[in-house]
Write an enzyme that holds these catalytic residues in place. Structure first.
Site, PDB file in Angstrom:
ATOM      1  N   ASP A 307       1.037  -1.341  -0.013  1.00  9.37           N
ATOM      2  CA  ASP A 307       0.054  -0.045  -0.195  1.00  9.37           C
ATOM      3  C   ASP A 307       1.093   1.275   0.050  1.00  9.37           C
ATOM      4  OD1 ASP A 307      -1.785   1.904   0.569  1.00  9.37           O
ATOM      5  OD2 ASP A 307      -2.769   0.939   2.481  1.00  9.37           O
ATOM      6  N   GLU A 309       0.727   4.463   0.553  1.00 14.43           N
ATOM      7  CA  GLU A 309       0.340   5.501   1.226  1.00 14.43           C
ATOM      8  C   GLU A 309       1.315   5.993   2.623  1.00 14.43           C
ATOM      9  OE1 GLU A 309      -4.355   5.926   1.230  1.00 14.43           O
ATOM     10  OE2 GLU A 309      -3.714   3.920   1.746  1.00 14.43           O
TER      11      GLU A 309
END
Length: 478
Positions: A307, A309
């Site tokens: 991910d 992020e």
């Protein structure tokens, strides 16, 4: 599951990855204060690269390849020649001393990398990893625990065998074929569990009626972090106390899901320090993938989810091991991860550098990595915008097709379910659901009602079935 193409076999790659834990310095004993002038007093021993928790492993229908190393009590002043070998007499002695009757793991199903030969260079204290490959076979009795007795032999004068490490017994439980959550429509349902406050065991309490199989095929434990580790001066994995508790107690929180056919993966997320999955150098990517492999092996996980992020790439100066953020470094990390673990899942949450940003020079995963398309080493990818519909995101991952793509993700407590018909009808292969919690949570009966409605619709639309809830809710008990 997707395996790497272009001539790279899974069996070969299983032996190619190097565990970071096998490269870290170890301290078996103390070196002489006046410096090392002789190999006298140097002892060698066997160590499992995955740690003590991996002394017992499961063998199903695919080969496993645990790795071992030969470690020295202190650095020697000359090269040390040693060999790792199977020694049946060690098991005989163990059975006699402990009044047990373990059978030896059949020699015909064992192969030791480079015949177990290792050479430790002057000044070093450990060997390279040695893979011991165990194959399944019809001669194994399902449910039986076998023992593979390993011994180390020193061929260098003055280097002796440590008295407390004359042998290493690897316990191998033959379990046959692992249960499958496959419900026959070609669609996998993936559930993210926020593990800082939620128990992943809840995912195993939802099944479909006709086959009794789990509704969820894959559970992603959210999340461990990628960050620069000041103590080691390298980029590594940071595991918070909640995730660590689940891993340390895998028999309680992870194995019950796997025993039902659910695959359990670990999500890797940025940690607000300028390092992330999309800005590692090629070498740092290889090292990070090796560390991921050591974690997956040690805790019996089924793969890694990424991910892009919360890395805050632009807020910090570039760390050692980092390069300019972009889709190529991200794709390289995924490639190195799949190369290190070809039999494990490699999945991505479709956000960050994988998305085309032409004004930044980002065009998705449109490149080859060592001659391979990203669609060859990414098993599944799924859109990150809950309630939206992204039908063509897979086209930004060279080589991926609809069967590996999830166009519409669901946040379970604010679910938009109108896209489910399209996922099934148009041949997409993934449905993501986020934030499953205990059904008897703070909302009381409304939680269970919401979950029954959402998960029931998923079962109906994707699997032509109805959902069954066991009635059991699991709360975080750590």
């Amino acid at each position: 599951m997707k395996y790497m193409r272009a001539g790279l076999s899974a069996a070969a790659l299983a032996l190619a990855g190097v565990l970071v834990s096998c490269n870290d310095d170890i301290e078996v004993g103390k070196a002489d204060g006046n410096g090392l002038t002789t190999v006298d007093g140097v002892y060698c021993r066997i160590e499992n690269c995955a740690g003590v928790r991996a002394q017992s492993i499961e063998l199903r229908t695919e080969a496993v390849a645990p790795e071992f190393r030969i470690a020295l009590s202190k650095a020697a002043t000359q090269a040390v020649d040693a060999v790792l070998k199977v020694d049946e007499s060690l098991l005989e002695a163990y059975n006699e001393a402990n009044k047990t009757g373990y059978e030896i793991f059949p020699a015909s199903l064992v192969s030791v990398e480079q015949q177990g030969a290792v050479l430790i260079a002057p000044g070093d204290r450990q060997s390279h990893p040695v893979a011991v490959t165990l194959q399944p076979g019809e001669i194994l009795a399902e449910g039986t625990t076998y023992v593979l007795p390993l011994a180390v032999e020193s061929r260098t004068e003055g280097v002796r065998i440590s008295a407390d490490s004359k042998n290493y017994l690897l316990f191998v439980k033959a379990l046959g074929e692992r249960p499958s959550a496959d419900k026959g429509t070609g669609i996998v349902t993936i559930c993210y569990v926020e593990c800082n406050s939620n128990n992943p065991l809840n995912t195993g309490e939802w099944t479909v009626r006709k086959s009794g199989k789990p509704l969820f095929d894959i559970v992603n434990l959210f999340a461990a972090n990628i960050r620069y580790i000041e103590e080691t001066g390298r980029i590594g994995v940071k595991i918070n106390s909640n995730i660590q508790h689940l891993l340390d107690h895998r028999d309680k929180y992870i194995k019950p899901l796997q025993d039902k056919g659910i695959k359990v993966c670990l999500t890797i997320l940025g940690d607000h320090d300028g390092t992330g999955v999309a800005n590692l150098s090629d070498e740092a990517a290889r090292e990070f993938a090796a560390e991921l492999r050591s974690i997956v092996t040690a805790y019996g996980l089924d793969g890694v989810d990424f991910d892009d992020e919360w890395s805050d790439y632009d807020k910090y100066p570039m760390r050692p091991g980092c390069v300019e953020r972009g889709p190529y470094p991200y794709a390289r990390l995924l490639y190195e991860t799949k190369k290190a673990m070809p039999d494990k899942l490699c999945t991505i949450y479709y956000i960050g550098a994988v998305i085309p940003y032409p004004d930044k020079g980002f065009f998705g995963f449109d490149m080859l990595v060592d001659g391979m398309m990203p669609g060859d080493f990414v098993d599944y990818a799924y859109d990150a915008m809950y309630g939206s519909l992204n039908l063509n995101g897979y086209k930004n991952i060279l080589g991926m097709n609809k069967s590996g793509w999830g166009p519409s993700s669901i946040e379970i407590e604010s679910a938009n379910l109108w896209n489910l018909d399209l996922v099934r009808k148009d041949g997409y292969g993934v449905q993501v659901i986020y934030h499953l919690r205990a059904a008897d949570g703070d909302g009381g009966a409304s939680y269970e009602s919401t979950y029954r409605n959402v998960l029931g619709t998923v079962a109906t639309k994707l699997y032509d079935d109805t959902v069954v809830f066991s009635g059991k809710s699991w709360h975080a008990d750590w």
